[in-house]
Design a protein around this motif. Structure first.
Motif, PDB file in Angstrom:
ATOM      1  N   ALA A 206       0.817  -1.216   0.000  1.00  0.00           N
ATOM      2  CA  ALA A 206       0.000   0.000   0.000  1.00  0.00           C
ATOM      3  C   ALA A 206       0.851   1.266   0.000  1.00  0.00           C
ATOM      4  CB  ALA A 206      -0.924  -0.007   1.213  1.00  0.00           C
ATOM      5  N   HIS A 207       2.098   1.159   0.455  1.00  0.00           N
ATOM      6  CA  HIS A 207       2.976   2.329   0.522  1.00  0.00           C
ATOM      7  C   HIS A 207       3.539   2.726  -0.839  1.00  0.00           C
ATOM      8  CE1 HIS A 207       5.584  -1.140   0.459  1.00  0.00           C
ATOM      9  NE2 HIS A 207       6.599  -0.359   0.126  1.00  0.00           N
ATOM     10  N   ILE A 208       3.362   1.886  -1.851  1.00  0.00           N
ATOM     11  CA  ILE A 208       3.909   2.177  -3.181  1.00  0.00           C
ATOM     12  C   ILE A 208       2.872   2.957  -3.985  1.00  0.00           C
ATOM     13  CG2 ILE A 208       4.859   1.215  -5.304  1.00  0.00           C
ATOM     14  CD1 ILE A 208       5.684  -1.242  -3.762  1.00  0.00           C
ATOM     15  N   PRO A 209       3.116   4.224  -4.267  1.00  0.00           N
ATOM     16  CA  PRO A 209       2.138   5.022  -5.015  1.00  0.00           C
ATOM     17  C   PRO A 209       1.988   4.508  -6.448  1.00  0.00           C
ATOM     18  CG  PRO A 209       3.788   6.418  -3.949  1.00  0.00           C
ATOM     19  CD  PRO A 209       4.289   5.013  -3.888  1.00  0.00           C
ATOM     20  N   VAL A 210       0.881   4.827  -7.032  1.00  0.00           N
ATOM     21  CA  VAL A 210       0.621   4.420  -8.408  1.00  0.00           C
ATOM     22  C   VAL A 210       1.655   5.018  -9.352  1.00  0.00           C
ATOM     23  CG1 VAL A 210      -1.031   4.567 -10.312  1.00  0.00           C
ATOM     24  CG2 VAL A 210      -1.847   4.130  -7.999  1.00  0.00           C
ATOM     25  N   THR A 211       2.118   6.214  -9.041  1.00  0.00           N
ATOM     26  CA  THR A 211       3.028   6.916  -9.953  1.00  0.00           C
ATOM     27  C   THR A 211       4.496   6.751  -9.595  1.00  0.00           C
ATOM     28  OG1 THR A 211       2.805   8.930  -8.614  1.00  0.00           O
ATOM     29  CG2 THR A 211       1.292   8.660 -10.469  1.00  0.00           C
ATOM     30  N   LYS A 212       4.816   5.817  -8.717  1.00  0.00           N
ATOM     31  CA  LYS A 212       6.203   5.669  -8.280  1.00  0.00           C
ATOM     32  C   LYS A 212       7.109   5.247  -9.434  1.00  0.00           C
ATOM     33  CE  LYS A 212       9.169   3.299  -4.935  1.00  0.00           C
ATOM     34  NZ  LYS A 212       9.789   4.521  -4.440  1.00  0.00           N
ATOM     35  N   ILE A 213       8.273   5.892  -9.533  1.00  0.00           N
ATOM     36  CA  ILE A 213       9.264   5.519 -10.520  1.00  0.00           C
ATOM     37  C   ILE A 213       9.963   4.241 -10.073  1.00  0.00           C
ATOM     38  CG2 ILE A 213      11.348   6.277 -11.734  1.00  0.00           C
ATOM     39  CD1 ILE A 213       8.801   7.819 -12.433  1.00  0.00           C
ATOM     40  N   SER A 214      10.398   3.429 -10.983  1.00  0.00           N
ATOM     41  CA  SER A 214      11.051   2.172 -10.655  1.00  0.00           C
ATOM     42  C   SER A 214      12.181   2.383  -9.648  1.00  0.00           C
ATOM     43  CB  SER A 214      11.621   1.527 -11.918  1.00  0.00           C
ATOM     44  OG  SER A 214      12.384   0.389 -11.558  1.00  0.00           O
ATOM     45  N   PRO A 215      12.216   1.632  -8.539  1.00  0.00           N
ATOM     46  CA  PRO A 215      13.266   1.780  -7.525  1.00  0.00           C
ATOM     47  C   PRO A 215      14.565   1.090  -7.910  1.00  0.00           C
ATOM     48  CG  PRO A 215      11.769   0.045  -6.877  1.00  0.00           C
ATOM     49  CD  PRO A 215      11.204   0.638  -8.147  1.00  0.00           C
ATOM     50  N   TYR A 216      14.663   0.588  -9.135  1.00  0.00           N
ATOM     51  CA  TYR A 216      15.850  -0.135  -9.555  1.00  0.00           C
ATOM     52  C   TYR A 216      16.507   0.576 -10.742  1.00  0.00           C
ATOM     53  CZ  TYR A 216      13.451  -3.516  -6.698  1.00  0.00           C
ATOM     54  OH  TYR A 216      12.800  -4.116  -5.662  1.00  0.00           O
ATOM     55  N   PRO A 217      17.219   1.692 -10.471  1.00  0.00           N
ATOM     56  CA  PRO A 217      17.812   2.469 -11.561  1.00  0.00           C
ATOM     57  C   PRO A 217      18.832   1.691 -12.376  1.00  0.00           C
ATOM     58  CG  PRO A 217      18.681   3.136  -9.433  1.00  0.00           C
ATOM     59  CD  PRO A 217      17.524   2.234  -9.154  1.00  0.00           C
ATOM     60  N   ALA A 218      19.401   0.627 -11.809  1.00  0.00           N
ATOM     61  CA  ALA A 218      20.400  -0.150 -12.534  1.00  0.00           C
ATOM     62  C   ALA A 218      19.814  -0.773 -13.794  1.00  0.00           C
ATOM     63  CB  ALA A 218      20.986  -1.235 -11.625  1.00  0.00           C
ATOM     64  N   ARG A 219      18.518  -0.897 -13.832  1.00  0.00           N
ATOM     65  CA  ARG A 219      17.878  -1.464 -15.015  1.00  0.00           C
ATOM     66  C   ARG A 219      17.795  -0.446 -16.163  1.00  0.00           C
ATOM     67  NH1 ARG A 219      12.638  -4.607 -12.496  1.00  0.00           N
ATOM     68  NH2 ARG A 219      13.758  -6.235 -11.402  1.00  0.00           N
ATOM     69  N   ARG A 220      18.091   0.796 -15.842  1.00  0.00           N
ATOM     70  CA  ARG A 220      18.003   1.868 -16.832  1.00  0.00           C
ATOM     71  C   ARG A 220      16.614   1.934 -17.445  1.00  0.00           C
ATOM     72  NH1 ARG A 220      23.767   1.288 -20.085  1.00  0.00           N
ATOM     73  NH2 ARG A 220      25.105   1.564 -18.269  1.00  0.00           N
TER      74      ARG A 220
END
Length: 201
Positions: free
Chosen positions: A39-53
Motif C-alpha cells: 500500500a505504501h507504493i504510489p501508483v506513480t512511483k518511478i522504478s526503484p531499480y535504476p540499474a535497469r536503466r
C-alpha cells in the motif's frame, strides 16, 4: 436463472470472530480496513531499480508482486498499527524485500508459495514469524496445530500440516525417518507429543 458469488471475510485481529460479506474476493465489506503490504507504493512511483536503466512507472503487477493483505473489521482497524507489513513490489531474482513498520524486521523472501509451511506465502511467512505471539492468532484462529517432529544431532525439525489427518497420512508415512506426531493449541506454546504417539514409544 441468475447466480451471485459472495465472499466472506474474517477479521484478522487477535481473538476476533467477526465476519462480513464482501463485494468480491478482493474488496472487503464496507467499513473494513484492508492492510496491503504494498500500500505504501504510489501508483506513480518511478522504478526503484535504476540499474535497469528503465524509465517510467511501475506496472500494476510490479506494485502487487509478492504482496499480501490482512482484513480488519470496524471494531479493530488499528490491531496491527505497530506491525504493518511492508513488501517492496517487484524485486530481483523473483524475490521481494520484506519488512515491518516496527523496524525489527528486514529480510528477503521469494514471491512463492511453500508446501507445508504456514503461512504458505513466503513473504507473509517471513513477516508473520517475527510478530508477537498474540498477533499470530489469525492464522489458526484457536484451532489445534499439528506437526511432525524429528530430533537430529540436537536440532529439532518441525514440519507443520493443515490438520491432524494430513500429519498422519503424509508426515508419518516417511520412509526415511521416524517422526513424532505433535500438537499445540496456540502459537508460542511448546509442542506436545500426541497421546497415542506417546503410548507407542
Amino acid at each position: 436463472m441468475s447466480t451471485e458469488t459472495l465472499t466472506r471475510f474474517l477479521c484478522d485481529a487477535p481473538r476476533c470472530h467477526t465476519n462480513g460479506i464482501g463485494h468480491d474476493n478482493i474488496t472487503p465489506p464496507d467499513g473494513w480496513t484492508k492492510l496491503k503490504s504494498t500500500a505504501h507504493i504510489p501508483v506513480t512511483k518511478i522504478s526503484p531499480y535504476p540499474a535497469r536503466r528503465r524509465r517510467g512507472e511501475l506496472s500494476y503487477s510490479e506494485r502487487c508482486y509478492g504482496s499480501f493483505s490482512l482484513h480488519l473489521c470496524p471494531e479493530h482497524p488499528d490491531a496491527f498499527a505497530g506491525h504493518q507489513p511492508i513488501t517492496n513490489g517487484y524485486g530481483y531474482n523473483a524475490s521481494v524485500e520484506v519488512s515491518c513498520s516496527c523496524g525489527a524486521l528486514r529480510g528477503r523472501a521469494p514471491a512463492a508459495t511453500m508446501v507445508s509451511r504456514y503461512p504458505s506465502h513466503a513473504p507473509e511467512s517471513t513477516w508473520f514469524h517475527h510478530l508477537p505471539v498474540e498477533l499470530r492468532w489469525y492464522l489458526w484462529r484457536g484451532q489445534r496445530q499439528w506437526a511432525t517432529r524429528i530430533r537430529s544431532h540436537g536440532i529439532e525439525h518441525i514440519q507443520q500440516y493443515r490438520n491432524e489427518q494430513q500429519a498422519r497420512d503424509i508426515g508419518l508415512s516417511s520412509a526415511y525417518s521416524t517422526p513424532e506426531l505433535v500438537y499445540r493449541d496456540a502459537e508460542g506454546e511448546p509442542w506436545t507429543v500426541a497421546p497415542e504417539a506417546a503410548a507407542a514409544l
